[in-house]
Motif scaffolding. Structure first.
Motif, PDB file in Angstrom:
ATOM      1  N   LEU A 190       0.859  -1.166   0.000  1.00 51.62           N
ATOM      2  CA  LEU A 190       0.000   0.000   0.000  1.00 51.62           C
ATOM      3  C   LEU A 190       0.905   1.228   0.000  1.00 51.62           C
ATOM      4  N   TYR A 191       0.627   2.150  -0.914  1.00 51.87           N
ATOM      5  CA  TYR A 191       1.405   3.384  -0.990  1.00 51.87           C
ATOM      6  C   TYR A 191       0.528   4.565  -0.579  1.00 51.87           C
ATOM      7  N   LEU A 192       1.002   5.350   0.356  1.00 54.80           N
ATOM      8  CA  LEU A 192       0.383   6.622   0.697  1.00 54.80           C
ATOM      9  C   LEU A 192       1.156   7.654  -0.105  1.00 54.80           C
ATOM     10  N   ALA A 193       0.542   8.162  -1.173  1.00 52.05           N
ATOM     11  CA  ALA A 193       1.291   8.871  -2.208  1.00 52.05           C
ATOM     12  C   ALA A 193       0.854  10.337  -2.317  1.00 52.05           C
ATOM     13  N   PHE A 194       1.847  11.203  -2.419  1.00 49.64           N
ATOM     14  CA  PHE A 194       1.647  12.651  -2.478  1.00 49.64           C
ATOM     15  C   PHE A 194       2.101  13.135  -3.851  1.00 49.64           C
ATOM     16  N   LEU A 195       1.146  13.687  -4.617  1.00 51.37           N
ATOM     17  CA  LEU A 195       1.359  13.960  -6.034  1.00 51.37           C
ATOM     18  C   LEU A 195       1.311  15.465  -6.327  1.00 51.37           C
ATOM     19  N   PRO A 196       1.882  15.884  -7.475  1.00 56.32           N
ATOM     20  CA  PRO A 196       1.816  17.294  -7.864  1.00 56.32           C
ATOM     21  C   PRO A 196       0.552  17.632  -8.651  1.00 56.32           C
ATOM     22  N   LYS A 197      -0.154  16.611  -9.141  1.00 59.45           N
ATOM     23  CA  LYS A 197      -1.370  16.848  -9.917  1.00 59.45           C
ATOM     24  C   LYS A 197      -2.314  15.670  -9.720  1.00 59.45           C
ATOM     25  N   LYS A 198      -3.564  15.863 -10.119  1.00 58.31           N
ATOM     26  CA  LYS A 198      -4.546  14.798  -9.971  1.00 58.31           C
ATOM     27  C   LYS A 198      -4.195  13.622 -10.866  1.00 58.31           C
ATOM     28  N   ALA A 199      -4.174  12.431 -10.294  1.00 49.39           N
ATOM     29  CA  ALA A 199      -3.893  11.207 -11.049  1.00 49.39           C
ATOM     30  C   ALA A 199      -4.438  10.030 -10.253  1.00 49.39           C
ATOM     31  N   TYR A 200      -4.713   8.934 -10.959  1.00 49.51           N
ATOM     32  CA  TYR A 200      -5.220   7.736 -10.313  1.00 49.51           C
ATOM     33  C   TYR A 200      -4.123   6.714 -10.018  1.00 49.51           C
ATOM     34  N   SER A 201      -2.890   7.042 -10.401  1.00 50.90           N
ATOM     35  CA  SER A 201      -1.762   6.176 -10.063  1.00 50.90           C
ATOM     36  C   SER A 201      -0.517   7.043  -9.930  1.00 50.90           C
ATOM     37  N   MET A 202       0.463   6.537  -9.206  1.00 46.76           N
ATOM     38  CA  MET A 202       1.692   7.300  -8.999  1.00 46.76           C
ATOM     39  C   MET A 202       2.418   7.522 -10.321  1.00 46.76           C
ATOM     40  N   GLY A 203       2.385   6.535 -11.208  1.00 42.77           N
ATOM     41  CA  GLY A 203       3.084   6.642 -12.479  1.00 42.77           C
ATOM     42  C   GLY A 203       2.525   7.732 -13.370  1.00 42.77           C
ATOM     43  N   GLN A 204       1.208   7.963 -13.296  1.00 40.36           N
ATOM     44  CA  GLN A 204       0.573   8.964 -14.144  1.00 40.36           C
ATOM     45  C   GLN A 204       0.902  10.389 -13.710  1.00 40.36           C
ATOM     46  N   ALA A 205       1.346  10.557 -12.469  1.00 44.33           N
ATOM     47  CA  ALA A 205       1.575  11.904 -11.935  1.00 44.33           C
ATOM     48  C   ALA A 205       2.920  12.483 -12.344  1.00 44.33           C
ATOM     49  N   GLY A 206       3.828  11.653 -12.832  1.00 50.06           N
ATOM     50  CA  GLY A 206       5.142  12.130 -13.244  1.00 50.06           C
ATOM     51  C   GLY A 206       6.136  12.211 -12.108  1.00 50.06           C
ATOM     52  N   SER A 207       5.715  12.789 -10.987  1.00 46.01           N
ATOM     53  CA  SER A 207       6.543  12.865  -9.785  1.00 46.01           C
ATOM     54  C   SER A 207       5.716  12.381  -8.603  1.00 46.01           C
ATOM     55  N   VAL A 208       6.385  11.902  -7.576  1.00 42.54           N
ATOM     56  CA  VAL A 208       5.656  11.380  -6.419  1.00 42.54           C
ATOM     57  C   VAL A 208       6.550  11.366  -5.190  1.00 42.54           C
ATOM     58  N   ALA A 209       5.929  11.530  -4.035  1.00 40.06           N
ATOM     59  CA  ALA A 209       6.553  11.202  -2.754  1.00 40.06           C
ATOM     60  C   ALA A 209       5.626  10.200  -2.078  1.00 40.06           C
TER      61      ALA A 209
END
Length: 434
Positions: A190-209
């Motif tokens: 399970l990933y608790l993921a912080f994104l720069p833009k709206k996305a349904y997966s970490m890969g779609q956001a381009g960047s992630v923490a």
């Protein structure tokens, strides 16, 4: 002739030797096949037992239990405690809990709700109305729990539907439960993921923490990391906090975001404090992403009582500058006035301000939303305000003559009672300088 006999005898010996080796191989393969059959039967029995266990825990057919409180109309939940961490009903109200192990809990929830969902108004078996995904998931009831849960499944990202970007300072809280892990059950993440833009997966956001939680033979807080163009300074910390006692159990997750800083607590313990993780626009959006949570293997991971709240100025500044401070971060047992231990952080801050400012006296005012009967809400708000006063007196040693209490029920809403988030903002405790 003699040479011929010797040759025949040698050939017979060779054939006998080959036959013996052949028979040996046949026996070995038979033994291996028998062992595989036993193993397969064992696995089938284990799978059947796991299936039986999961059926008793994960029951989609179970309907939510109705609150005994009288409803005003069909649009209301009847639950004054929506989003207040659930808990068991205490029909006698009761006295404040002792905080026990939460005495070191430093998490202070944000004081203005931005998003609040407990899944109690969603149909069992449906995907919840206030969430988005490109994968799968459904609302379920669990045996032994009054709560409704969002079942996280397979490889799916779960995005709480919030129109605006999240602010620089906010908190996230939710209950998390797992079941069906251990004894070679396989790994889920399970990933608790912080994104720069709206996305349904970490890969779609381009960047992630993100913070990674691993479910296997243990509950493991595995990694804290960031990557992508937004992460100017790359962070990749392998923390590997192994917490087997939390596996196949319910835990409470608390997250505080303060600009670049990310802190995370599991129950009362803080396990992550990364001061520079959320660089650039990381953290303006949040998702929970599941990986390999497979119901057919008996896996179950669910969340409930999910809240995001904005953190404004610190409590001390608001009290001394404005003369009052209101918070939605003091929680109570369901339909009662027992203060939950998760409230420790915010009440301790109030106690610290009172201790550091001897001339400061406070009135504690309880508020409810408009669910239920007016008179009941008035009484409940008074009892809750008094319970908070008693916690300050009994747990933190604040002199009783410095505190007053009052209940205002549903009479002073600060938000729309027709939405879950609005109701959550109206259910608050206010501290007023006197």
């Amino acid at each position: 002739m003699k040479k011929y006999l010797i040759a025949v005898l040698c050939m017979m010996a060779f054939l006998q030797s080959g036959q013996a080796q052949f028979l040996k191989k046949i026996k070995e393969r038979a033994k291996q096949a028998a062992e595989e059959t036993v193993l397969r039967k064992t696995e089938e029995i284990t799978a059947e037992e796991t299936s039986k266990k999961i059926d008793t825990v994960y029951d989609k057919a179970t309907k939510p239990k109705k609150n005994k409180r009288k409803k005003k109309d069909s649009t209301e939940s009847g639950n004054d405690d929506i989003g207040e961490l659930g808990g068991t009903e205490d029909t006698d109200g009761g006295s404040p809990n002792t905080f026990g192990v939460y005495s070191k809990f430093t998490f202070v929830p944000g004081n203005k709700q931005l998003f609040n969902d407990f899944f109690g108004l969603d149909e069992i078996g449906d995907f919840p109305a206030h969430w988005e995904t490109a994968g799968s998931g459904e609302v379920v009831m669990l045996e032994g729990s009054e709560d409704s849960w969002l079942s996280l499944q397979r490889r799916s990202g779960y995005y709480p539907s919030i129109e605006k970007e999240l602010p620089e300072n906010y908190t996230i809280e939710f209950d998390l439960i797992s079941h069906g892990y251990g004894n070679g059950s396989g790994n889920s993440k399970l990933y608790l993921a912080f994104l720069p833009k709206k996305a349904y997966s970490m890969g779609q956001a381009g960047s992630v923490a993100d913070v990674e939680i691993l479910f296997s033979d243990s509950f493991i807080l595995n990694n804290v990391e960031n990557f992508g163009a937004e992460a100017e300074v790359r962070i990749a910390n392998r923390i590997e906090r192994n917490l087997p006692e939390l596996l196949n159990n319910k835990v409470h997750i608390s997250i505080a975001v303060n600009k670049k800083r990310l802190r995370l607590w599991v129950n009362e313990e803080k396990y992550v404090d990364s001061p520079n993780l959320l660089q650039g626009k990381l953290g303006r959006h949040f998702i929970i992403e599941a990986r390999d949570i497979l119901p057919e293997k008996g896996h179950f991971v669910g969340i409930t009582n999910f809240m995001i709240a904005e953190s404004s100025e610190d409590l001390r500044s608001l009290l001394l500058k404005n003369g009052k401070y209101a918070t939605t971060g003091i929680y109570f047992d369901y339909d009662s006035w027992v203060v939950k231990p998760e409230s420790y952080g915010v009440i301790k801050e109030i106690a610290d301000v009172l201790t550091a400012t001897p001339q400061l006296n406070l009135k504690i005012v309880g508020h409810t939303d408009n669910s239920g009967d007016v008179d009941y809400n008035q009484s409940l708000s008074e009892n809750r305000a008094e319970a908070v006063k008693q916690v300050l007196v009994e747990q933190f040693g604040i002199p009783e003559n410095r505190l007053e209490f009052e209940g205002k029920g549903e009479t002073e809403p600060v938000d729309d009672n027709n939405t879950l988030t609005g109701k959550a903002n109206n259910r608050r405790v206010e501290f007023i300088k006197i």
